[in-house]
Design a protein around this motif. Structure first.
Motif, PDB file in Angstrom:
ATOM      1  N   LEU A 226       2.648  -2.639   1.287  1.00 13.39           N
ATOM      2  CA  LEU A 226       1.383  -3.360   1.172  1.00 13.39           C
ATOM      3  C   LEU A 226       1.104  -4.153   2.450  1.00 13.39           C
ATOM      4  CD1 LEU A 226      -1.054  -4.472  -0.391  1.00 13.39           C
ATOM      5  CD2 LEU A 226       0.484  -6.214  -1.347  1.00 13.39           C
ATOM      6  N   LEU A 227       2.120  -4.847   2.951  1.00 14.24           N
ATOM      7  CA  LEU A 227       1.960  -5.643   4.166  1.00 14.24           C
ATOM      8  C   LEU A 227       1.649  -4.767   5.372  1.00 14.24           C
ATOM      9  CD1 LEU A 227       4.872  -8.224   3.715  1.00 14.24           C
ATOM     10  CD2 LEU A 227       2.417  -8.618   3.403  1.00 14.24           C
ATOM     11  N   LEU A 228       2.218  -3.584   5.412  1.00  8.36           N
ATOM     12  CA  LEU A 228       1.990  -2.682   6.541  1.00  8.36           C
ATOM     13  C   LEU A 228       0.547  -2.190   6.583  1.00  8.36           C
ATOM     14  CD1 LEU A 228       5.342  -0.725   6.399  1.00  8.36           C
ATOM     15  CD2 LEU A 228       4.536  -2.105   8.314  1.00  8.36           C
ATOM     16  N   TYR A 229      -0.015  -1.888   5.417  1.00  8.84           N
ATOM     17  CA  TYR A 229      -1.418  -1.459   5.401  1.00  8.84           C
ATOM     18  C   TYR A 229      -2.355  -2.630   5.665  1.00  8.84           C
ATOM     19  CZ  TYR A 229      -0.374   3.309   4.095  1.00  8.84           C
ATOM     20  OH  TYR A 229       0.076   4.609   4.122  1.00  8.84           O
ATOM     21  N   LEU A 230      -1.947  -3.821   5.274  1.00  8.49           N
ATOM     22  CA  LEU A 230      -2.706  -5.010   5.643  1.00  8.49           C
ATOM     23  C   LEU A 230      -2.695  -5.191   7.156  1.00  8.49           C
ATOM     24  CD1 LEU A 230      -1.725  -7.706   2.982  1.00  8.49           C
ATOM     25  CD2 LEU A 230      -4.041  -6.923   3.514  1.00  8.49           C
ATOM     26  N   LEU A 231      -1.535  -4.957   7.773  1.00 11.35           N
ATOM     27  CA  LEU A 231      -1.421  -5.062   9.228  1.00 11.35           C
ATOM     28  C   LEU A 231      -2.313  -4.035   9.923  1.00 11.35           C
ATOM     29  CD1 LEU A 231      -0.081  -6.232  11.757  1.00 11.35           C
ATOM     30  CD2 LEU A 231       1.804  -4.613  11.415  1.00 11.35           C
ATOM     31  N   SER A 232      -2.326  -2.819   9.393  1.00  6.57           N
ATOM     32  CA  SER A 232      -3.180  -1.782   9.957  1.00  6.57           C
ATOM     33  C   SER A 232      -4.655  -2.172   9.830  1.00  6.57           C
ATOM     34  CB  SER A 232      -2.940  -0.447   9.239  1.00  6.57           C
ATOM     35  OG  SER A 232      -3.773   0.573   9.755  1.00  6.57           O
ATOM     36  N   GLY A 233      -5.028  -2.729   8.683  1.00  5.20           N
ATOM     37  CA  GLY A 233      -6.398  -3.182   8.491  1.00  5.20           C
ATOM     38  C   GLY A 233      -6.766  -4.314   9.435  1.00  5.20           C
ATOM     39  N   LEU A 234      -5.823  -5.229   9.663  1.00  4.18           N
ATOM     40  CA  LEU A 234      -6.058  -6.330  10.595  1.00  4.18           C
ATOM     41  C   LEU A 234      -6.333  -5.792  11.999  1.00  4.18           C
ATOM     42  CD1 LEU A 234      -6.020  -9.312  11.455  1.00  4.18           C
ATOM     43  CD2 LEU A 234      -3.524  -9.123  11.668  1.00  4.18           C
TER      44      LEU A 234
ATOM     45  N   CYS B 234     -10.044  -3.745   3.515  1.00  6.07           N
ATOM     46  CA  CYS B 234      -9.801  -2.300   3.404  1.00  6.07           C
ATOM     47  C   CYS B 234      -8.305  -1.998   3.436  1.00  6.07           C
ATOM     48  CB  CYS B 234     -10.512  -1.568   4.546  1.00  6.07           C
ATOM     49  SG  CYS B 234     -12.314  -1.614   4.482  1.00  6.07           S
ATOM     50  N   GLY B 235      -7.572  -2.720   4.281  1.00  5.98           N
ATOM     51  CA  GLY B 235      -6.125  -2.531   4.326  1.00  5.98           C
ATOM     52  C   GLY B 235      -5.467  -2.914   3.017  1.00  5.98           C
ATOM     53  N   LEU B 236      -5.997  -3.974   2.376  1.00  8.96           N
ATOM     54  CA  LEU B 236      -5.463  -4.399   1.087  1.00  8.96           C
ATOM     55  C   LEU B 236      -5.667  -3.312   0.036  1.00  8.96           C
ATOM     56  CD1 LEU B 236      -4.297  -6.593  -0.779  1.00  8.96           C
ATOM     57  CD2 LEU B 236      -6.641  -7.433  -1.100  1.00  8.96           C
ATOM     58  N   VAL B 237      -6.841  -2.717   0.005  1.00  7.38           N
ATOM     59  CA  VAL B 237      -7.108  -1.643  -0.961  1.00  7.38           C
ATOM     60  C   VAL B 237      -6.169  -0.466  -0.718  1.00  7.38           C
ATOM     61  CG1 VAL B 237      -8.804   0.040  -1.760  1.00  7.38           C
ATOM     62  CG2 VAL B 237      -9.512  -2.311  -1.278  1.00  7.38           C
ATOM     63  N   ASN B 238      -6.021  -0.065   0.545  1.00  8.26           N
ATOM     64  CA  ASN B 238      -5.094   1.026   0.867  1.00  8.26           C
ATOM     65  C   ASN B 238      -3.675   0.693   0.420  1.00  8.26           C
ATOM     66  OD1 ASN B 238      -6.885   2.858   2.044  1.00  8.26           O
ATOM     67  ND2 ASN B 238      -6.643   2.003   4.100  1.00  8.26           N
ATOM     68  N   GLY B 239      -3.248  -0.540   0.713  1.00 12.84           N
ATOM     69  CA  GLY B 239      -1.886  -0.936   0.375  1.00 12.84           C
ATOM     70  C   GLY B 239      -1.629  -0.966  -1.113  1.00 12.84           C
ATOM     71  N   VAL B 240      -2.591  -1.472  -1.880  1.00 11.74           N
ATOM     72  CA  VAL B 240      -2.429  -1.520  -3.334  1.00 11.74           C
ATOM     73  C   VAL B 240      -2.370  -0.110  -3.915  1.00 11.74           C
ATOM     74  CG1 VAL B 240      -3.576  -2.172  -5.490  1.00 11.74           C
ATOM     75  CG2 VAL B 240      -3.474  -3.797  -3.599  1.00 11.74           C
ATOM     76  N   LEU B 241      -3.238   0.779  -3.442  1.00 12.76           N
ATOM     77  CA  LEU B 241      -3.251   2.154  -3.946  1.00 12.76           C
ATOM     78  C   LEU B 241      -1.945   2.877  -3.644  1.00 12.76           C
ATOM     79  CD1 LEU B 241      -6.891   3.302  -3.052  1.00 12.76           C
ATOM     80  CD2 LEU B 241      -5.993   2.697  -5.303  1.00 12.76           C
ATOM     81  N   VAL B 242      -1.433   2.671  -2.438  1.00 11.82           N
ATOM     82  CA  VAL B 242      -0.210   3.372  -2.033  1.00 11.82           C
ATOM     83  C   VAL B 242       1.032   2.721  -2.645  1.00 11.82           C
ATOM     84  CG1 VAL B 242       1.277   3.959  -0.071  1.00 11.82           C
ATOM     85  CG2 VAL B 242      -1.205   4.235   0.119  1.00 11.82           C
TER      86      VAL B 242
ATOM     87  N   THR C 179       5.815   4.521  11.194  1.00 17.62           N
ATOM     88  CA  THR C 179       7.243   4.188  11.226  1.00 17.62           C
ATOM     89  C   THR C 179       7.789   4.000   9.821  1.00 17.62           C
ATOM     90  OG1 THR C 179       6.997   3.110  13.387  1.00 17.62           O
ATOM     91  CG2 THR C 179       8.958   2.552  12.103  1.00 17.62           C
ATOM     92  N   SER C 180       6.953   3.520   8.914  1.00 18.60           N
ATOM     93  CA  SER C 180       7.390   3.301   7.531  1.00 18.60           C
ATOM     94  C   SER C 180       7.336   4.575   6.695  1.00 18.60           C
ATOM     95  CB  SER C 180       6.513   2.234   6.865  1.00 18.60           C
ATOM     96  OG  SER C 180       5.210   2.732   6.618  1.00 18.60           O
ATOM     97  N   GLY C 181       6.934   5.679   7.317  1.00 19.92           N
ATOM     98  CA  GLY C 181       6.845   6.934   6.590  1.00 19.92           C
ATOM     99  C   GLY C 181       5.489   7.185   5.962  1.00 19.92           C
ATOM    100  N   GLY C 182       4.495   6.358   6.286  1.00 21.66           N
ATOM    101  CA  GLY C 182       3.157   6.513   5.741  1.00 21.66           C
ATOM    102  C   GLY C 182       2.195   7.110   6.752  1.00 21.66           C
ATOM    103  N   ILE C 183       0.928   7.071   6.422  1.00 26.86           N
ATOM    104  CA  ILE C 183      -0.137   7.558   7.309  1.00 26.86           C
ATOM    105  C   ILE C 183      -1.409   6.831   6.909  1.00 26.86           C
ATOM    106  CG2 ILE C 183      -1.026   9.447   5.887  1.00 26.86           C
ATOM    107  CD1 ILE C 183      -0.256   9.735   9.646  1.00 26.86           C
ATOM    108  N   ASP C 184      -2.300   6.642   7.871  1.00 28.18           N
ATOM    109  CA  ASP C 184      -3.572   5.974   7.570  1.00 28.18           C
ATOM    110  C   ASP C 184      -4.704   6.762   8.219  1.00 28.18           C
ATOM    111  OD1 ASP C 184      -5.677   4.345   7.014  1.00 28.18           O
ATOM    112  OD2 ASP C 184      -4.740   2.488   7.701  1.00 28.18           O
TER     113      ASP C 184
END
Length: 333
Positions: free
Chosen positions: A228-236, A120-128, A77-82
């Motif tokens: 960043l929060l969205l990738y943290l949510l995905s990791g959670l 892992c979500g934190l790492v993804n979020g920081v990189l993106v 929804t945010s325009g990203g992908i995981d």
């Protein structure tokens, strides 16, 4: 002169009403597809498919990938992908089932699975968000790294869970009014996801970032922090799913979560979440998960080859994307 925003103007209200009607029609269509699949299963294998134990199995299997799909829905929804969700589930499940972790019992396994997912979500979020990396590349790198680390931890072996309080969640005696605990967790995550996306500022910011990141930035939204929060949510969600998978399988393996990223993306898309961002639906994503899980169950009961199953899933995805394109064009006009 009084200025009106698209959201409060008659045109804006009409646009929102149109989107709401399309969402209702889409969800009803998915319910129709699900009803047809249930009818097919009931006609081809009535004794097996309609058995209470089989329906419980379908819902239990849907719970694991369903929790992952809720997190994926927010990211898309945010325009990203995981692309790393399956690998994160694998890493979290094997890390949570090491002998050292199991010594801490139920709490240790759950805590480890969630923390690994969040890490892992934190790492993804920081990189993106702060590293400026394309989500496809950043999460693809995480996919490879997490799979490799999971393999290193297990050395290719299955890690058996010996904690009774964890294993007991998967037995019928733990069911609440006939509903498996894993399904209750899935329902709770779904409800929380729906409220977060549709009834909070966080959800509105997610949609705004996906619709037009630059406009969202000019409106005062911290786009990088939101991503960043969205990738943290995905990791959670991946961490929770990993724990559910440990309960379901009674073990941790480096092959866990195989192709979960494709299933989660597909379920979100056929549910109505726009792949380009700006629109998401938790209800539609959950219905998409149920459709795919039911298809898998019907094919298994009828002893049909998996390649036919994959072809059927691919056809459904293509049809859903074509419908999305028509819907977007209709909205724009």
């Amino acid at each position: 002169m009084t200025l009106t925003t698209p959201a409060t103007s008659p045109a804006g209200e009409g646009r929102r009403t149109g989107l709401g009607l399309r969402a209702d029609v889409r969800n009803l269509s998915l319910l129709g597809v699900l009803a047809v699949l249930i009818a097919v299963g009931g006609l081809t294998r009535p004794a097996e498919f309609l058995a209470t134990s089989n329906l419980q199995l379908v819902l239990t299997q849907a719970s694991v990938i369903g929790v992952v799909t809720v997190g994926m829905t927010f990211v898309i929804t945010s325009g990203g992908i995981d692309l790393s969700v399956g690998a994160i589930v694998a890493l979290a499940s094997v890390w949570a089932t090491t002998l050292a972790t199991q010594e801490f019992g139920f709490a240790g396994i759950l805590f480890t699975a969630v923390v690994v997912g969040l890490g892992c979500g934190l790492v993804n979020g920081v990189l993106v968000a702060y590293g400026g990396m394309v989500p496809f590349i950043a999460t693809l790198a995480m996919l490879a790294s997490a799979r490799g680390l999971a393999l290193q931890i297990t050395d290719g072996k299955t890690q058996i869970v010996t904690v009774p309080s964890v294993l007991d969640l998967g037995v019928p005696d733990a069911y609440v009014l006939g509903v498996p605990p894993l399904v209750l967790v899935f329902a709770a995550v779904t409800a929380a996801g729906w409220l977060l996306l549709n009834r909070t500022t966080f959800g509105r910011r997610t949609i705004a970032v996906g619709g037009n990141p630059e406009a969202a930035r000019l409106a005062g939204i911290d786009v990088r922090r939101q991503r960043l929060l969205l990738y943290l949510l995905s990791g959670l969600c991946c961490g929770i799913a990993a724990f559910l998978l440990v309960v379901l399988a009674g073990s941790g393996q480096n092959t866990n979560g195989n192709l979960y990223e494709l299933d989660a993306i597909a379920a979100a898309i056929i549910g109505g979440t726009l792949l380009s961002g700006g629109r998401g639906t938790i209800v539609g994503s959950v219905l998409g998960v149920l459709v795919f899980t039911t298809i898998t169950n019907i094919f298994a009961l009828n002893n049909l080859q998996s390649d036919v199953q994959q072809i059927a899933k691919g056809a459904i995805i293509v049809a859903a994307v074509l419908v999305q394109r028509r819907t977007v064009r209709g909205t724009d006009t």
